[in-house]
Design a protein around this motif. Structure first.
Motif, short mmCIF file in Angstrom:
data_model
loop_
_atom_site.label_atom_id
_atom_site.label_comp_id
_atom_site.label_asym_id
_atom_site.label_seq_id
_atom_site.Cartn_x
_atom_site.Cartn_y
_atom_site.Cartn_z
N MET A 1 0.95 -1.19 0.10
CA MET A 1 -0.19 -0.04 0.13
C MET A 1 0.92 1.13 -0.09
N TRP A 2 0.93 1.92 -1.19
CA TRP A 2 1.62 2.99 -1.16
C TRP A 2 0.97 4.30 -0.60
N THR A 3 1.64 5.09 0.20
CA THR A 3 0.87 6.42 0.94
C THR A 3 1.85 7.57 0.94
N ARG A 4 1.50 8.52 1.73
CA ARG A 4 2.37 9.88 1.86
C ARG A 4 3.16 9.51 3.04
N VAL A 5 2.90 8.32 3.60
CA VAL A 5 3.83 8.43 5.09
C VAL A 5 4.67 7.12 4.65
N ASP A 6 5.86 7.12 5.53
CA ASP A 6 6.94 6.08 5.61
C ASP A 6 6.37 4.84 6.11
N GLY A 7 5.25 4.84 6.69
CA GLY A 7 4.72 3.51 7.41
C GLY A 7 3.90 4.02 8.32
N ILE A 8 3.17 2.93 9.25
CA ILE A 8 2.44 3.52 10.32
C ILE A 8 3.06 3.93 11.36
N MET A 9 2.69 5.33 11.66
CA MET A 9 3.30 6.04 12.77
C MET A 9 2.80 5.54 14.10
N SER A 10 3.64 5.74 15.17
CA SER A 10 3.28 5.31 16.60
C SER A 10 2.50 6.22 17.25
N ALA A 11 2.28 7.59 16.56
CA ALA A 11 1.06 8.33 16.88
C ALA A 11 1.11 9.40 15.93
N ASP A 12 -0.25 10.16 15.96
CA ASP A 12 -0.24 11.10 14.67
C ASP A 12 0.86 12.20 15.02
N PRO A 13 1.86 12.70 13.94
CA PRO A 13 2.60 13.63 13.94
C PRO A 13 2.26 14.95 14.33
N GLN A 14 0.78 15.10 13.82
CA GLN A 14 0.27 16.43 14.36
C GLN A 14 0.30 16.55 15.77
N LEU A 15 -0.01 15.49 16.65
CA LEU A 15 -0.05 15.56 18.09
C LEU A 15 1.14 15.30 18.59
N VAL A 16 1.85 14.58 18.14
CA VAL A 16 3.20 13.97 18.62
C VAL A 16 4.38 14.21 17.67
N PRO A 17 4.96 15.24 17.74
CA PRO A 17 6.11 15.58 16.67
C PRO A 17 7.02 14.40 16.41
N ALA B 1 1.83 1.75 19.66
CA ALA B 1 1.40 3.27 19.13
C ALA B 1 0.36 3.66 20.09
N VAL B 2 -0.05 5.10 19.98
CA VAL B 2 -1.08 5.54 20.74
C VAL B 2 -1.90 6.44 19.66
N SER B 3 -3.09 6.19 19.51
CA SER B 3 -4.10 6.93 18.56
C SER B 3 -5.21 7.39 19.30
N ALA B 4 -5.92 8.10 18.59
CA ALA B 4 -6.99 9.16 19.14
C ALA B 4 -8.05 9.27 18.06
N ILE B 5 -9.16 9.04 18.31
CA ILE B 5 -10.56 9.16 17.65
C ILE B 5 -11.62 9.88 18.22
N ASP B 6 -12.57 10.34 17.40
CA ASP B 6 -13.72 10.94 18.09
C ASP B 6 -14.68 9.96 18.55
N GLY B 7 -15.03 10.14 19.79
CA GLY B 7 -16.15 9.42 20.43
C GLY B 7 -17.38 9.98 21.13
N LEU B 8 -18.17 9.06 21.74
CA LEU B 8 -19.23 9.62 22.39
C LEU B 8 -19.41 9.26 23.73
N PHE B 9 -19.53 10.12 24.85
CA PHE B 9 -19.57 9.72 26.03
C PHE B 9 -21.00 9.55 26.84
N LEU B 10 -21.45 8.49 27.10
CA LEU B 10 -23.10 8.61 27.64
C LEU B 10 -22.87 8.02 29.24
N SER B 11 -23.44 8.87 30.01
CA SER B 11 -23.55 8.45 31.50
C SER B 11 -24.89 8.95 32.26
N THR B 12 -25.10 8.12 33.23
CA THR B 12 -26.27 8.33 33.73
C THR B 12 -26.21 7.64 35.05
N SER B 13 -27.01 8.21 36.18
CA SER B 13 -27.15 7.97 37.71
C SER B 13 -28.35 7.05 37.67
#
Length: 443
Positions: free
Chosen positions: A231-247, A312-324
């Motif tokens: 799979m050819w892409t614009r990065v050298d491989g899978i990164m250990s984190a998003d470079p925008q978050l972890v330079p 690796a450390v990754s981050a993605i959007d999520g939803l948090f639901l909590s109730t008492s």
């Protein structure tokens, strides 16, 4: 005979120079492999532009969709003029792209006449980008003397009729590949084919959805019993984190199939979620590579996991639901969430039920778009008044055991230890960078 399947992402066909580089790689690799299939994506931005044209047609914006298609034509004509010096080659390709764009324009006219866009209409418009790029790239490698052929993916990628996200009918696909593609490969001809285009048994055009080219490539690799798939892409491989978050994020040399599926699920935008599945029976290795760094071997993905700590450390959007609320019927709540927002909320990836409080955390797939989490949160808040609903970031630390939730200055809203030595945490969106950086440097 050695067999290689390669897939080039749309970001690698953004301009003439990039397309020329893709052609050079194809020419070089064919010298090293007996059989080769190349899966082609549309020019960067072309599929999105065609989708916008379809949307404009649905609103009866005739000027808008015609201008959109004209802009796409101008972009492709510019590339053709830069890549091909002879007038016959240019004229031939001009005719080809005009043929495909006429199809797109006709489909938009039909949409405008009905004032609505059906999924099959969007497929008819969006397939044009890959078809234009396939014609350009074929002409380019043939001009350099490569024995090559373009085999329309609609002739072998037979799918169900689930437009926009079709499912391949694998038994039929295998029979078609053996019939229409194998003879060319056996003769030593390099085969080019489109990435996310398919067709129903009845001949209606379908698409495999965003990222579907990855899935196409691994299906081909499986059926052809390829030695590797790249799979050819614009990065050298899978990164250990998003470079925008972890330079200082690094390239991961090796991952297992299970690990890459986990990372894709939790937000690493490299592979289609189903791309690994076809590789499992024959344990076919996959490589993630960058045309700008061909000396770098990239990330290799295979059956076994490499030893070591944090992957690796990754981050993605999520939803948090909590109730008492007491006496929560969890299956009923999950059914309600699925009914209200469907695939915009997958999981839950964290479930915490204690005396007096219940908490659920869901992942919002990147394929749903950047605003999907907020939209889903609004729907759930309106329909579930007894629940606190908020958008969060879901962080997954792969190959690391976080013993507690005490991240310096950061409150983890929920956490869980998962399979494969994986820790999942939910944090407020404003805390995501600090949390990811802390976990990355900690291990």
């Amino acid at each position: 005979m050695s067999t290689l399947v390669m897939k080039f992402g749309g970001s690698l066909t953004a301009d003439a120079r990039s397309i020329q580089r893709v052609a050079q790689i194809i020419l070089a690799e064919k010298l090293a492999w007996s059989q080769m299939v190349v899966v082609i994506s549309a020019m960067a931005g072309a599929t999105d532009g065609l989708a916008r044209a379809a949307e404009m047609a649905a609103t009866h914006d005739g000027v808008g969709y015609r201008r959109q298609i004209a802009a796409i034509r101008a972009q492709h004509v510019g590339v053709i003029e830069a890549l091909f010096r002879t007038l016959p080659a240019r004229e031939m390709l001009h005719k080809r792209i005009d043929h495909w764009l006429f199809d797109a324009l006709t489909a938009c006219d039909s949409i405008a006449a009905r004032h609505e866009t059906l999924p099959r209409d969007r497929d008819a418009v969006m397939i044009v980008g890959e078809r234009m790029m396939a014609d350009i790239l074929l002409a380019l490698v043939q001009a350099e003397g490569l024995r090559s052929a373009l085999i329309d993916s609609a002739s072998w990628m037979i799918t169900d009729n689930h437009h926009q996200n079709a499912n391949p009918l694998l038994e039929v696909v295998e029979e078609r590949i053996e019939r229409v593609m194998r003879p060319a490969l056996t003769a030593g001809i390099a085969v080019l084919t489109e990435g996310f285009i398919g067709a129903t048994r009845g001949g209606a055009m379908t698409t495999l959805g965003r990222g579907g080219s990855d899935y196409t490539a691994t299906i081909l690799a499986s059926i052809l019993h390829a030695d590797e798939v790249w799979m050819w892409t614009r990065v050298d491989g899978i990164m250990s984190a998003d470079p925008q978050l972890v330079p200082n994020a690094r390239v991961i040399d090796m991952l297992s199939y299970d690990e890459i599926r986990e990372l894709s699920y939790f937000g690493v935008r490299v592979l289609h979620p189903r791309a690994v599945d076809p590789l499992l029976p024959d344990a076919i290795p996959m490589r993630i590579r960058n045309p700008a760094g061909v000396d770098h071997v990239g990330t290799v993905i295979h059956a076994q996991s490499a030893p070591g700590g944090l992957k690796a450390v990754s981050a993605i959007d999520g939803l948090f639901l909590s109730t008492s609320q007491a006496g929560i019927d969890l299956p009923e709540v999950l059914a309600q969430v699925n009914h209200l927002v469907g695939q915009a909320a997958t999981g839950p990836v964290i479930t915490v039920q204690s005396q007096g409080r219940s908490t659920l955390v869901f992942v919002v797939p990147t394929s749903e778009g950047p605003g999907a989490a907020a939209v889903a949160a609004q729907k759930l808040s309106a329909a579930l008044p007894l629940w606190e609903v908020r958008t969060v970031k879901v962080i997954a630390a792969m190959g690391a055991t976080v013993q507690n939730n005490n991240l310096p200055g950061i409150k983890a809203l929920a956490s869980a230890q998962g399979a494969g030595n994986r820790r999942v945490l939910a944090v407020a969106p404003e805390d995501v960078q600090a949390a990811v950086r802390y976990l990355h440097q900690l291990f």
